[in-house]
Design an enzyme around this catalytic site. Structure first.
Site, PDB file in Angstrom:
ATOM      1  N   GLU A   1       0.851  -1.209   0.000  1.00  0.00           N
ATOM      2  CA  GLU A   1       0.000   0.000   0.000  1.00  0.00           C
ATOM      3  C   GLU A   1       0.884   1.256   0.000  1.00  0.00           C
ATOM      4  OE1 GLU A   1      -2.645   1.664   3.239  1.00  0.00           O
ATOM      5  OE2 GLU A   1      -4.183   0.551   2.180  1.00  0.00           O
TER       6      GLU A   1
ATOM      7  N   GLU B   1      -0.052   9.972   9.659  1.00  0.00           N
ATOM      8  CA  GLU B   1       0.046   8.941   8.612  1.00  0.00           C
ATOM      9  C   GLU B   1       0.735   9.434   7.334  1.00  0.00           C
ATOM     10  OE1 GLU B   1      -2.709   9.564  10.386  1.00  0.00           O
ATOM     11  OE2 GLU B   1      -3.116   7.704  11.457  1.00  0.00           O
TER      12      GLU B   1
ATOM     13  N   ARG C   1      -6.757  10.758  14.577  1.00  0.00           N
ATOM     14  CA  ARG C   1      -6.112  11.596  15.600  1.00  0.00           C
ATOM     15  C   ARG C   1      -6.422  13.078  15.423  1.00  0.00           C
ATOM     16  NH1 ARG C   1      -2.563   7.852  17.543  1.00  0.00           N
ATOM     17  NH2 ARG C   1      -1.553   8.413  19.489  1.00  0.00           N
TER      18      ARG C   1
ATOM     19  N   HIS D   1     -14.237   2.448  18.374  1.00  0.00           N
ATOM     20  CA  HIS D   1     -12.799   2.172  18.443  1.00  0.00           C
ATOM     21  C   HIS D   1     -12.406   2.027  19.912  1.00  0.00           C
ATOM     22  CE1 HIS D   1      -8.467   2.879  17.984  1.00  0.00           C
ATOM     23  NE2 HIS D   1      -8.613   2.709  16.674  1.00  0.00           N
TER      24      HIS D   1
END
Ligand code: UD1
Ligand code: UDP
Length: 380
Positions: free
Chosen positions: A118, A132, A211, A242
């Site tokens: 990915e 990320e 986040r 989550h």
């Protein structure tokens, strides 16, 4: 025999790495030893159990309310020891988590070739998604083999100067994983969900964890859901929460106890994909869900300002709506009541893969090790 070591730590990495582990074990000619960091615990173990993966090494690094630096240092120290005692011939990392980035850097420092599954997703904003976008760019700097899920992600890598010979377009392994569960009537372990399934009620499926949305924005998401629940008594909102306590503290106070809201623990992957399939609309800030829901023909409202997954936006099944409370309420209302708008978004598209990503991944890894040849690329 050469040893290949997939390294992963969170739920989405586990889901997307599972088809690769399975294909490596089938391939022959290489040994596959799985290392997990345990960045997630329950959510990681839940996936490994489903796919029958028993890790050979477990760094068990999770700490409640862990910091990014803590995840990074515990991963690097753990892998440093592991590579010193059990040096693999190549490692495979997936995606853009801190496990991914720290795993890639530690392997690089040991002179072990890094394969990045990915690779090449880019939002174009270093701070969103945070951390990320930085994690995947850092990983690209040290990887020897870049497995891009789509032609767009390949082009992002080429634009950054990565050699074309080091890139293979594979499709996203999430579609391989999805195809192992899609179409199966997997029973829900929670009877409330089974009851919902047979009720015929329209479902709004919601997930949130990013986040950069934590705090005020996520509290706004909770308030928006409460307003939708009040305005649409015929719709049931399902929120598999989550495990992050910061997420729960922000979203749940506004919606807990409402008659048409169901809050659950994280659903096992097969149950979650069945829930996508029975939903009317999906509202999310997740990366993986942006890939799965379009291939099941579900309209997706993405609570982010940008995305590194533009393919389904272009195809018209994903709409970026940000996190403004009023906008969320308005966009959900539009999809529930404007049939033309709903029909325009509710069509199945598969820009992310054809179910052969793991096969292409393993062929490319074997070629890297001098053991075989690559196969045809995914063309999108
Ligand atoms: C991580 C990844 C993110 C990915 C997401 C998928 C980083 C920095 N973030 O974010 O890219 O999209 O996973 O879900 O790598 N917790 C548990 N049990 C679990 C999982 C989490 O208790 O099984 C709690 C812990 O208190 C932990 C917190 O959740 O401190 C946050 O987990 P963490 O991995 O740090 O961040 P995520 O938001 O899950
Ligand atoms: N998922 C799951 N159970 C749930 C919620 C999500 O199995 O209760 C799966 C989902 O199908 C997708 C992945 O988890 O494949 C996405 O994980 P997450 O949203 O945590 O991370 P991201 O993809 O945003 O990194």
């Amino acid at each position: 025999m050469p040893v290949v070591m997939p390294i992963f730590g969170t739920r989405p990495e586990a889901i997307k790495m599972a088809p690769v582990v399975e294909a490596l074990r089938r391939a022959g000619g290489v040994e596959c030893f799985v290392a997990v960091t345990g960045q997630h615990r329950e959510m990681l173990d839940q996936v490994n159990e489903l796919f029958g993966i028993k890790p050979d090494h477990d760094l068990d690094i999770l700490q409640p309310r862990q910091s990014l630096t803590g995840i990074m240092t515990r991963t690097m120290e753990g892998l440093d020891r592991l590579f010193t005692e059990n040096r693999p011939d190549a490692v495979i990392v997936q995606g853009d988590t801190t496990t991914t980035m720290a795993g890639a850097l530690t392997a690089f420092q040991h002179g072990i070739p890094v394969v990045h599954v990915e690779a090449g997703l880019r939002s174009g904003n270093l701070f969103s998604p945070f951390p990320e976008e930085a994690n995947r760019k850092i990983t690209s700097q040290v990887a020897s083999l870049h497995l891009a899920p789509t032609p767009t992600s390949r082009d992002n890598l080429l634009a950054e100067g990565i050699d074309r010979d080091d890139v293979v377009v594979t499709g996203n392994t999430v579609i391989d994983a999805l195809l192992t569960t899609a179409g199966k009537e997997i029973p829900f372990s929670d009877p409330v969900l089974e009851e919902l399934a047979s009720s015929g009620r329209r479902v709004l499926l919601v997930t949130t964890h990013r986040r950069e949305n934590q705090g005020e924005a996520m509290e706004g998401v909770g308030r928006a859901l409460a307003r939708v629940a009040a305005a649409e008594p015929d719709v049931t909102i399902v929120l598999p929460a989550h495990k992050n306590p910061v997420v729960r503290e922000a979203v749940l106070p506004a919606i807990e106890g409402l008659p048409n809201v169901i809050v659950t623990e994280p659903l096992a992957y097969g149950e979650f994909t069945r829930m996508i399939a029975m939903s009317h609309v999906v509202l999310t800030d997740s990366g993986g869900v942006q890939e799965e829901a379009p291939s099941l023909g579900k309209p997706v409202l993405v609570m982010r300002e940008n995305t590194e997954r533009p393919e389904a936006v272009t195809a018209g099944t994903v709409l970026l709506i940000g996190t403004d409370e009023n906008r969320i309420v308005a966009e959900v209302h539009r999809l529930l009541h404007d049939e033309k708008h709903f029909d325009a978004m509710a069509h199945a598209v598969n820009p992310y893969g054809d179910g052969r990503a793991a096969e292409r991944t393993v062929a490319a890894v074997l070629q890297l090790l001098g053991l075989g040849k690559r196969i045809d690329e995914f063309t999108g």
